[in-house]
Design a protein around this motif. Structure first.
Motif, PDB file in Angstrom:
ATOM      1  N   MET A 186       6.000   1.958   6.085  1.00 48.24           N
ATOM      2  CA  MET A 186       6.584   0.278   6.068  1.00 48.24           C
ATOM      3  C   MET A 186       5.783  -0.459   5.090  1.00 48.24           C
ATOM      4  SD  MET A 186       8.922   1.142   8.269  1.00 48.24           S
ATOM      5  CE  MET A 186       9.349  -0.750   8.648  1.00 48.24           C
ATOM      6  N   HIS A 187       4.475  -0.324   5.143  1.00 50.07           N
ATOM      7  CA  HIS A 187       3.743  -1.079   4.220  1.00 50.07           C
ATOM      8  C   HIS A 187       3.890  -0.534   2.764  1.00 50.07           C
ATOM      9  CE1 HIS A 187       0.618  -3.339   6.979  1.00 50.07           C
ATOM     10  NE2 HIS A 187       2.017  -3.372   7.714  1.00 50.07           N
ATOM     11  N   ALA A 188       3.751   0.570   2.622  1.00 44.52           N
ATOM     12  CA  ALA A 188       3.830   1.296   1.113  1.00 44.52           C
ATOM     13  C   ALA A 188       5.160   0.990   0.651  1.00 44.52           C
ATOM     14  CB  ALA A 188       3.825   2.727   1.388  1.00 44.52           C
ATOM     15  N   SER A 189       6.345   0.869   1.426  1.00 46.30           N
ATOM     16  CA  SER A 189       7.617   0.946   0.795  1.00 46.30           C
ATOM     17  C   SER A 189       7.754  -0.591   0.233  1.00 46.30           C
ATOM     18  CB  SER A 189       8.662   0.950   1.932  1.00 46.30           C
ATOM     19  OG  SER A 189       8.722  -0.198   2.870  1.00 46.30           O
ATOM     20  N   ALA A 190       7.106  -1.402   0.166  1.00 48.96           N
ATOM     21  CA  ALA A 190       6.938  -2.750  -0.315  1.00 48.96           C
ATOM     22  C   ALA A 190       7.106  -2.674  -1.888  1.00 48.96           C
ATOM     23  CB  ALA A 190       5.993  -3.746   0.288  1.00 48.96           C
ATOM     24  N   TYR A 191       6.168  -1.497  -2.379  1.00 46.86           N
ATOM     25  CA  TYR A 191       5.902  -1.319  -3.724  1.00 46.86           C
ATOM     26  C   TYR A 191       7.362  -1.278  -4.305  1.00 46.86           C
ATOM     27  CZ  TYR A 191       0.900  -1.907  -3.595  1.00 46.86           C
ATOM     28  OH  TYR A 191      -0.496  -2.244  -3.744  1.00 46.86           O
ATOM     29  N   ASP A 192       8.257  -0.485  -3.505  1.00 49.11           N
ATOM     30  CA  ASP A 192       9.696  -0.112  -4.256  1.00 49.11           C
ATOM     31  C   ASP A 192      10.204  -1.425  -4.925  1.00 49.11           C
ATOM     32  OD1 ASP A 192       9.348   2.574  -3.712  1.00 49.11           O
ATOM     33  OD2 ASP A 192      10.684   2.728  -2.006  1.00 49.11           O
ATOM     34  N   TRP A 193       9.946  -2.642  -4.239  1.00 42.97           N
ATOM     35  CA  TRP A 193      10.632  -3.918  -4.622  1.00 42.97           C
ATOM     36  C   TRP A 193      10.116  -4.782  -5.438  1.00 42.97           C
ATOM     37  CZ3 TRP A 193      15.138  -2.538  -2.598  1.00 42.97           C
ATOM     38  CH2 TRP A 193      14.995  -1.759  -1.249  1.00 42.97           C
ATOM     39  N   ILE A 194       8.664  -4.281  -6.022  1.00 41.59           N
ATOM     40  CA  ILE A 194       7.820  -5.098  -6.978  1.00 41.59           C
ATOM     41  C   ILE A 194       8.624  -5.074  -8.237  1.00 41.59           C
ATOM     42  CG2 ILE A 194       5.980  -5.599  -8.078  1.00 41.59           C
ATOM     43  CD1 ILE A 194       4.384  -4.339  -5.393  1.00 41.59           C
ATOM     44  N   PRO A 195       8.989  -6.078  -8.866  1.00 42.76           N
ATOM     45  CA  PRO A 195       9.613  -5.895 -10.441  1.00 42.76           C
ATOM     46  C   PRO A 195       8.778  -5.397 -11.463  1.00 42.76           C
ATOM     47  CG  PRO A 195       9.889  -7.990  -9.428  1.00 42.76           C
ATOM     48  CD  PRO A 195       8.935  -7.294  -8.600  1.00 42.76           C
ATOM     49  N   GLU A 196       9.155  -4.573 -12.148  1.00 44.03           N
ATOM     50  CA  GLU A 196       8.389  -3.779 -13.290  1.00 44.03           C
ATOM     51  C   GLU A 196       7.526  -4.837 -14.090  1.00 44.03           C
ATOM     52  OE1 GLU A 196      10.838  -1.248 -15.708  1.00 44.03           O
ATOM     53  OE2 GLU A 196      11.405   0.005 -14.232  1.00 44.03           O
ATOM     54  N   TRP A 197       8.045  -6.112 -14.366  1.00 46.27           N
ATOM     55  CA  TRP A 197       7.181  -7.047 -15.040  1.00 46.27           C
ATOM     56  C   TRP A 197       6.162  -7.876 -14.299  1.00 46.27           C
ATOM     57  CZ3 TRP A 197       7.971 -11.517 -12.307  1.00 46.27           C
ATOM     58  CH2 TRP A 197       8.985 -11.710 -11.635  1.00 46.27           C
ATOM     59  N   ALA A 198       6.116  -7.202 -12.854  1.00 45.51           N
ATOM     60  CA  ALA A 198       5.118  -8.153 -12.200  1.00 45.51           C
ATOM     61  C   ALA A 198       3.620  -7.581 -12.259  1.00 45.51           C
ATOM     62  CB  ALA A 198       5.440  -8.243 -10.732  1.00 45.51           C
ATOM     63  N   THR A 199       2.827  -8.333 -12.230  1.00 44.36           N
ATOM     64  CA  THR A 199       1.515  -7.847 -11.936  1.00 44.36           C
ATOM     65  C   THR A 199       1.116  -7.861 -10.592  1.00 44.36           C
ATOM     66  OG1 THR A 199       0.463 -10.147 -12.287  1.00 44.36           O
ATOM     67  CG2 THR A 199       0.704  -8.787 -14.437  1.00 44.36           C
ATOM     68  N   VAL A 200       0.078  -6.918 -10.158  1.00 45.09           N
ATOM     69  CA  VAL A 200      -0.500  -6.829  -8.686  1.00 45.09           C
ATOM     70  C   VAL A 200      -1.910  -7.134  -8.838  1.00 45.09           C
ATOM     71  CG1 VAL A 200      -0.666  -5.089  -6.767  1.00 45.09           C
ATOM     72  CG2 VAL A 200       1.314  -4.972  -8.256  1.00 45.09           C
ATOM     73  N   GLU A 201      -2.378  -8.011  -7.948  1.00 42.90           N
ATOM     74  CA  GLU A 201      -3.508  -8.233  -7.610  1.00 42.90           C
ATOM     75  C   GLU A 201      -3.992  -7.967  -6.311  1.00 42.90           C
ATOM     76  OE1 GLU A 201      -6.294 -12.494  -7.055  1.00 42.90           O
ATOM     77  OE2 GLU A 201      -3.978 -12.605  -7.230  1.00 42.90           O
TER      78      GLU A 201
ATOM     79  N   ALA B   3      -8.675   8.384  18.727  1.00 41.08           N
ATOM     80  CA  ALA B   3      -8.844   9.612  18.118  1.00 41.08           C
ATOM     81  C   ALA B   3      -8.512   9.443  16.473  1.00 41.08           C
ATOM     82  CB  ALA B   3      -7.988  10.811  18.558  1.00 41.08           C
ATOM     83  N   GLY B   4      -8.946  10.356  15.649  1.00 40.19           N
ATOM     84  CA  GLY B   4      -8.515  10.001  14.537  1.00 40.19           C
ATOM     85  C   GLY B   4      -9.516   9.456  13.429  1.00 40.19           C
ATOM     86  N   GLN B   5      -9.479   9.509  12.279  1.00 43.77           N
ATOM     87  CA  GLN B   5     -10.223   8.825  11.310  1.00 43.77           C
ATOM     88  C   GLN B   5      -9.983   7.346  10.790  1.00 43.77           C
ATOM     89  OE1 GLN B   5     -13.119  10.357  10.636  1.00 43.77           O
ATOM     90  NE2 GLN B   5     -12.580  11.881  12.180  1.00 43.77           N
ATOM     91  N   PRO B   6     -10.986   6.492  10.351  1.00 42.18           N
ATOM     92  CA  PRO B   6     -10.438   5.188   9.677  1.00 42.18           C
ATOM     93  C   PRO B   6      -9.797   5.470   8.520  1.00 42.18           C
ATOM     94  CG  PRO B   6     -12.937   5.657  10.311  1.00 42.18           C
ATOM     95  CD  PRO B   6     -12.393   6.749  10.554  1.00 42.18           C
ATOM     96  N   VAL B   7      -8.956   4.415   8.686  1.00 40.04           N
ATOM     97  CA  VAL B   7      -8.128   4.521   7.244  1.00 40.04           C
ATOM     98  C   VAL B   7      -8.217   3.054   6.640  1.00 40.04           C
ATOM     99  CG1 VAL B   7      -5.586   4.405   6.385  1.00 40.04           C
ATOM    100  CG2 VAL B   7      -6.284   6.040   8.315  1.00 40.04           C
ATOM    101  N   GLU B   8      -8.281   2.975   5.204  1.00 43.69           N
ATOM    102  CA  GLU B   8      -8.558   1.841   4.572  1.00 43.69           C
ATOM    103  C   GLU B   8      -7.042   1.579   3.850  1.00 43.69           C
ATOM    104  OE1 GLU B   8     -11.322   2.365   1.580  1.00 43.69           O
ATOM    105  OE2 GLU B   8     -12.971   1.788   2.682  1.00 43.69           O
ATOM    106  N   VAL B   9      -6.591   0.118   3.913  1.00 40.99           N
ATOM    107  CA  VAL B   9      -5.374  -0.242   3.476  1.00 40.99           C
ATOM    108  C   VAL B   9      -5.643  -1.299   2.743  1.00 40.99           C
ATOM    109  CG1 VAL B   9      -3.196  -1.416   4.428  1.00 40.99           C
ATOM    110  CG2 VAL B   9      -4.360   0.135   6.031  1.00 40.99           C
TER     111      VAL B   9
ATOM    112  N   ALA C 139       1.959  -7.292  -0.432  1.00 40.72           N
ATOM    113  CA  ALA C 139       2.098  -5.652  -0.365  1.00 40.72           C
ATOM    114  C   ALA C 139       1.057  -5.054  -0.009  1.00 40.72           C
ATOM    115  CB  ALA C 139       2.729  -5.176  -1.735  1.00 40.72           C
ATOM    116  N   SER C 140       1.210  -3.916   0.582  1.00 42.17           N
ATOM    117  CA  SER C 140      -0.236  -2.992   0.920  1.00 42.17           C
ATOM    118  C   SER C 140       0.219  -1.521   0.723  1.00 42.17           C
ATOM    119  CB  SER C 140      -0.638  -3.321   2.466  1.00 42.17           C
ATOM    120  OG  SER C 140       0.568  -2.853   3.264  1.00 42.17           O
ATOM    121  N   ARG C 141      -0.904  -0.893   0.780  1.00 39.90           N
ATOM    122  CA  ARG C 141      -0.814   0.624   0.592  1.00 39.90           C
ATOM    123  C   ARG C 141      -2.332   1.021   1.279  1.00 39.90           C
ATOM    124  NH1 ARG C 141      -0.782   1.221  -5.998  1.00 39.90           N
ATOM    125  NH2 ARG C 141      -2.756   0.265  -6.573  1.00 39.90           N
ATOM    126  N   SER C 142      -1.873   2.392   1.706  1.00 44.83           N
ATOM    127  CA  SER C 142      -3.071   3.340   2.241  1.00 44.83           C
ATOM    128  C   SER C 142      -4.024   4.087   1.192  1.00 44.83           C
ATOM    129  CB  SER C 142      -2.690   3.970   3.409  1.00 44.83           C
ATOM    130  OG  SER C 142      -2.135   5.001   3.067  1.00 44.83           O
TER     131      SER C 142
END
Length: 254
Positions: free
Chosen positions: A163-178, A190-196, A250-253
């Motif tokens: 859900m978060h990662a899919s936001a990158y599909d909509w970022i225009p090629e001309w944009a910059t990401v900060e 249970a499970g390991q920590p995840v950085e987003v 936008a966000s990604r793991s």
């Protein structure tokens, strides 16, 4: 052993039973502007759409758009819920039948470019049905039925990985990401920590680039999946909001 497909059917039936016993105009707290009837119509539409995608072996945007264009309108007004109940049951039966008959790795059109497989549809529909069953119980003012810990854990992973990662599909090629921040999610059971990674995109589209790009009306304003929004992009929907320009988060793991 309860399978993913079994759980989809169970959650959809629990949702329908709950809404059938609820005032159809009852608001859905997690879905501003939606009623219990709207929620049942949405789940029905989603199951019809994905059932048809699977049945026809859809592989392209054109395939999915033709299915979307051919959909039958949802009933409205008095008696709508009564009409929706058997229609939802039939839609879920088709979806379950198709998912059961197909292998995880079989190719299938999905709205997530990184995973075009039946396995994606199976996983997404489990969380779609579970999430909206919770919505139905909230609308009805009922105690929430516990979610299986395994499903709940995978639901968190789904939000991060899809859900978060899919936001990158909509970022225009001309944009910059900060990059703005890094969020660490630490499970308590249970499970390991995840950085987003939390980021923001922006920029200006120059006139020359705009003339070269000349996007169609369909592509000019594409929906940005919004974490926490009720309507998930289970098929090409009218989104809760769309983004044309800068400032979308936008966000990604990692």
């Amino acid at each position: 052993m309860t399978t993913t497909v079994d759980r989809i059917a169970e959650e959809a039936e629990r949702l329908t039973t709950t809404i059938a016993a609820t005032d159809p105009s009852a608001p859905v707290p997690n879905c501003p502007g939606w009623t219990a009837q709207d929620l049942l119509a949405h789940v029905t539409e989603v199951h019809e759409f994905w059932g048809q995608l699977l049945a026809t072996g859809a592989r392209t945007d054109e395939d999915s758009e033709s299915i979307e264009a051919a959909k039958v309108p949802m009933p409205e007004g008095d008696g709508a819920v009564e009409a929706l109940v058997p229609r939802r049951q039939a839609a879920t039966a088709t979806l379950v039948e198709q998912l059961t008959a197909r292998d995880e790795a079989e190719p299938l059109w999905t709205w997530f470019s990184a995973d075009q497989s039946v396995g994606f549809a199976r996983r997404m529909q489990l969380h779609e049905a579970t999430m909206h069953r919770v919505d139905a119980e909230l609308a009805a003012g009922k105690p929430l039925t516990p979610i299986d810990p395994e499903v709940a854990g995978d639901g968190v992973a789904q939000v991060i990985e899809v859900m978060h990662a899919s936001a990158y599909d909509w970022i225009p090629e001309w944009a910059t990401v900060e990059q703005l921040a890094t969020l660490t999610l630490t499970p308590t059971d249970a499970g390991q920590p995840v950085e987003v990674e939390i980021s923001r995109w922006g920029g200006a589209l120059g006139r020359a680039t705009a003339r070269r790009s000349a996007p169609s009306s369909r592509d000019r304003c594409r929906p940005t999946p919004t974490p926490g929004a009720c309507r998930t992009p289970a098929h090409p929907p009218t989104p809760p909001r769309s983004t044309c320009g800068s400032g979308a988060a936008a966000s990604r793991s990692r």
